[in-house]
Design a protein around this motif. Structure first.
Motif, short mmCIF file in Angstrom:
data_model
loop_
_atom_site.label_atom_id
_atom_site.label_comp_id
_atom_site.label_asym_id
_atom_site.label_seq_id
_atom_site.Cartn_x
_atom_site.Cartn_y
_atom_site.Cartn_z
N ALA A 86 0.85 -1.19 0.00
CA ALA A 86 0.00 0.00 0.00
C ALA A 86 0.88 1.24 0.00
N GLU A 87 0.48 2.25 -0.74
CA GLU A 87 1.23 3.50 -0.81
C GLU A 87 0.32 4.68 -0.52
N VAL A 88 0.86 5.68 0.16
CA VAL A 88 0.10 6.90 0.43
C VAL A 88 -0.01 7.71 -0.86
N VAL A 89 -1.24 8.05 -1.24
CA VAL A 89 -1.42 8.88 -2.43
C VAL A 89 -1.91 10.28 -2.06
N LYS A 90 -2.53 10.43 -0.90
CA LYS A 90 -2.96 11.74 -0.44
C LYS A 90 -2.84 11.81 1.07
N SER A 91 -2.43 12.96 1.58
CA SER A 91 -2.38 13.18 3.02
C SER A 91 -2.96 14.55 3.33
N LEU A 92 -3.75 14.60 4.35
CA LEU A 92 -4.32 15.88 4.77
C LEU A 92 -3.29 16.62 5.61
N PRO A 93 -3.01 17.87 5.28
CA PRO A 93 -2.11 18.63 6.15
C PRO A 93 -2.77 18.87 7.50
N ALA A 94 -1.95 19.05 8.51
CA ALA A 94 -2.48 19.30 9.85
C ALA A 94 -3.34 20.57 9.83
N LYS A 95 -4.52 20.48 10.43
CA LYS A 95 -5.44 21.61 10.44
C LYS A 95 -5.51 22.29 11.79
N PHE A 96 -4.84 21.69 12.77
CA PHE A 96 -4.74 22.35 14.07
C PHE A 96 -3.44 21.92 14.70
N ASP A 97 -3.00 22.69 15.68
CA ASP A 97 -1.73 22.43 16.34
C ASP A 97 -1.92 21.36 17.42
N ALA A 98 -1.46 20.15 17.11
CA ALA A 98 -1.61 19.02 18.04
C ALA A 98 -0.37 18.81 18.89
N THR A 99 0.53 19.78 18.90
CA THR A 99 1.76 19.65 19.68
C THR A 99 1.43 19.39 21.15
N GLY A 100 1.98 18.33 21.69
CA GLY A 100 1.79 18.01 23.09
C GLY A 100 0.48 17.33 23.42
N MET A 101 -0.35 17.08 22.40
CA MET A 101 -1.63 16.42 22.66
C MET A 101 -1.47 14.91 22.65
N VAL A 102 -2.34 14.24 23.39
CA VAL A 102 -2.29 12.78 23.49
C VAL A 102 -3.70 12.22 23.38
#
Length: 726
Positions: free
Chosen positions: A444-460
């Motif tokens: 399987a290969e990635v053909v599309k990826s959604l860019p990050a839409k919010f800052d998830a830094t430090g989230m779990v």
């Protein structure tokens, strides 16, 4: 499904300004006849709010819209939230969801700021792999709506295999479930002059051949079920009017619906023409339409689904324990398969067991490529994709696709020319990715990826379990910033649905992330009984007389959040829509002490009348029948509309619905708001006059609804002061 005074004047059909509403005292609670509030038509003072477009009801709606929009849009934070929501829903860097055509090309339906109603368009696989695919427009819905003076909402297209040039386009007026069907030529990109046209109705139409349709529609008086869906299937030939079509199957008025379709092999050849009779929401019959116009009932479980036809094998899921005509015993949740031709000739032909899920496993999706069966299989609400293949003896082998683990996976469109299949992968903090997999090689290969839409830094993301009233372990996910204090101070939104075997699986929501998580909110998803997270048995454990179990599951999660000090009552809000709106109503009326906010979206609320409103009768298999005294008794125990009472610690709720919702009647939401106001409680109520059950006829309306919801939640949960501990 989603939830302040001035009722007296509104009952007199006088539309008030926002200021007048704010200054008017609630009307007195109506006197109730023997039997309690709204236990009969005589004791329900708000039946007039069920008149969807009634002048009096619409004046009530307009006055409440004016007030609620004034409060929420007047909040200084609304505009920022609105612009953020608008930017997200209209973003052009979303992943375009695609479907394989028989010729190997791809189609997509797309909406953005310039194409609010949307474009139906096509591209090649090679172009789709690139950063900027070259799309060719097939149909522009905005241009069509403008030309015809209509508010058309796209409800999909069905194209005749294998050429797929002739298509049936489904168009909804404002988002209703009822659609107009029109024949379209993809080669010329025009509607076919003199082609098939079916007037607005609930129901469907499917191709048999280029000159023949199987049609299930409203054919006039006596042709619809008590649920409001078609009761009759006809064969319609090109050039015939609907009244000239030949009736081939008639169900019963008490059925949910009947429909017809063709079962085709990978080359588009019709292997069987089938008619589905939905006796209730979960039980049905499948009949084969024979060449002479007669029908033959097939030997399938009453609770089952035909999933795929792959290499001559008919794949079926059974949602009940079942002994086949062959004498084989199968369990609830099993996936089984027969050689189609042999089975049609002899129903006693033995079946092969393809999958038997474990106790905490569930099959969440099945599709077929030309040669393979592709299955999304979940364990403890985390998914993997497996490929199954029959050998000449009919036995099935299994391999696993090379995809990330511990995520949500979704099986998308599959090619009938080869073994390629699209698979989506996402998590609460992992932007969605679309893989193009080869089911033959397992790669399987990635053909599309959604860019990050919010800052998830430090989230779990954490998964916990709550213990329900009967001791059942209820899993739930918590998404939050890793350094949040465990002191009960965190504004927390708890989401639930709890019905119809609908699973709440981890997924990436840009709007939840941007409008809530990024601002310090905590997001919680409860995997209660009534859903399908652990297969049919998980759902069936909360059916009918056991519905209260799902309510107790949701309440147990709320209690567990408070016990863990993740949040506390002043900072805990709940949200749910449709069946989830009923969930919110049960929480409001049973445990208001746990919450300080409730977003109640397009809800079911009056459960003693749900079966009399629009599609409600189709849900009797889920809830029970209020006309049967024994079943009415258990429904009345939790029906939120009847349970609303004075002197309770209800928070101000935000209820919203849609005038054009022809599935869940807007009267549920209207009556809930009216009753709360009459009891003296503050209510925010908003009704979108378009939008259907999804509550968004276009992207701009969707963005406004989101901004209203999160403005309300901000006011209730982020502004609230928490009392100091004693």
């Amino acid at each position: 499904m989603i939830r302040t005074a001035a009722l007296a004047a509104l009952l007199a059909s006088t539309a008030l300004s926002s200021a007048a509403m704010a200054q008017t005292a609630p009307s007195p609670v109506p006197a109730e006849a023997s039997g309690g509030f709204a236990t009969s038509d005589a004791t329900d003072p708000y039946l007039w709010l069920e008149e969807i477009d009634g002048a009096r009801a619409m004046e009530w709606v307009e006055a409440h819209n004016e007030h609620s929009l004034g409060v929420l849009r007047g909040d200084p934070r609304f505009e920022t939230l609105h612009q953020q929501a608008l930017e997200i829903v209209q973003a052009r860097d979303r992943i375009p969801g695609v479907g394989f055509n028989h010729d190997g090309s791809l189609t997509n339906f797309w909406q953005d700021a310039e194409h609010v109603r949307g474009l139906w368009r096509t591209t090649t696989v090679d172009s789709y792999r690139t950063a900027e695919p070259q799309w060719e427009t097939i149909l522009d819905l905005d241009a069509l709506s403008a030309a015809e003076g209509k508010n058309w909402v796209w409800k999909g297209a069905s194209c005749l295999p294998p050429q797929e040039t002739r298509c049936l386009i489904n168009l909804s007026d404002g988002g209703k479930d009822a659609v107009t069907v029109r024949e379209f030529d993809r080669a010329t990109k025009t509607f076919v002059e003199g082609g098939f046209v079916l007037p607005e109705s609930k129901g469907g139409a499917s191709w048999v051949d280029e000159n023949t349709l199987l049609v299930s529609r409203d054919f006039g008086p006596g042709t619809m079920t008590s649920s409001g869906y078609p009761m009759i299937v006809k064969v319609l030939k090109r050039g015939q009017s609907l009244d000239q079509a030949t009736t081939v199957f008639t169900g019963q008025p008490t059925d949910v619906s009947v429909s017809g379709y063709t079962l085709r092999d990978a080359d588009g050849v019709v292997k069987a023409t089938l008619i589905n009779r939905g006796i209730n929401f979960y039980e049905g019959e499948t009949h084969r339409l024979n060449a002479d116009g007669t029908t033959t009932k097939l030997a399938l479980p009453a609770k089952s689904s035909i999933n795929a036809l792959v290499r001559g094998q008919l794949v079926v899921t059974t949602d009940q324990d079942w002994t086949a005509p062959s004498g084989q015993a199968f369990r609830t949740g099993d996936v089984i398969a027969w050689d189609l031709d042999r089975w049609l000739a002899d129903p006693a032909t033995p079946a092969q067991l393809v999958i038997r899920p474990g106790e905490r496993e569930a099959v969440e999706g099945i599709n077929a490529t030309r040669n393979k069966l592709v299955v999304a299989l979940y364990e403890n609400v985390r998914g993997s994709v497996y490929v199954y293949e029959p050998n000449p003896a009919g036995e099935w082998s299994r391999t696993r696709l090379d995809l990330p683990q511990n995520v949500t996976v979704g099986v998308g469109s599959a090619s009938d020319r080869d073994d390629r299949v699209f698979v989506s992968v996402a998590g609460y903090l992992n932007p969605s990715s679309l893989y193009l997999a080869d089911a033959a090689s397992g790669e399987a290969e990635v053909v599309k990826s959604l860019p990050a839409k919010f800052d998830a830094t430090g989230m779990v993301v954490e998964q916990f379990e709550a213990t329900s009233a009967d001791g059942t372990r209820i899993p739930y996910f918590v998404v939050h910033k890793g350094d949040m204090p465990m002191d009960g101070s965190n504004p927390t939104l708890l989401y639930g649905y709890g019905g119809f075997q609908n699973s709440l699986l981890p997924g990436y929501s840009a709007t939840v992330g941007k409008l809530w998580l990024e601002r310090g909110g905590v997001y919680v998803i409860a995997n209660t009984r009534g859903g399908g997270e652990f297969g049919p048995r998980w759902h069936q454990a909360a059916l009918q007389e056991n519905r209260q179990r799902s309510h107790e599951d949701f309440q147990a999660v709320a209690e567990d959040l408070i016990a863990r000090r993740i949040t506390s009552q002043p900072r805990l809000g709940v949200m749910g829509g449709s069946q989830g709106g009923l969930f919110m109503g049960a929480m409001l009326t049973q445990r208001p002490d746990l919450i300080n906010a409730a977003v109640i979206q397009v809800p079911l609320f009056d459960m003693l009348r749900f079966h009399k409103l629009l599609a409600g009768a189709s849900w009797i298999a889920e809830y029970g029948n209020p006309d049967i005294p024994e079943e009415r008794a258990w429904i009345e125990e939790y029906s939120p509309y009847q349970r609303l009472a004075a002197g309770q610690p209800y928070p101000e709720v935000f209820i919203h619905t849609s005038t054009k919702d022809d599935r869940v009647h807007p009267g549920h939401a209207r009556k809930a708001a009216a009753r709360l106001e009459a009891l003296g409680y503050p209510v925010l109520f908003y009704e979108n006059t378009d939008g259907g059950h999804a509550a968004g006829a276009n992207l701009r309306e969707t963005a406004r609804r989101l901004a209203l919801e999160y403005t309300y939640l901000t006011r209730r949960l982020m502004d609230t002061q928490i009392p100091a501990p004693e």
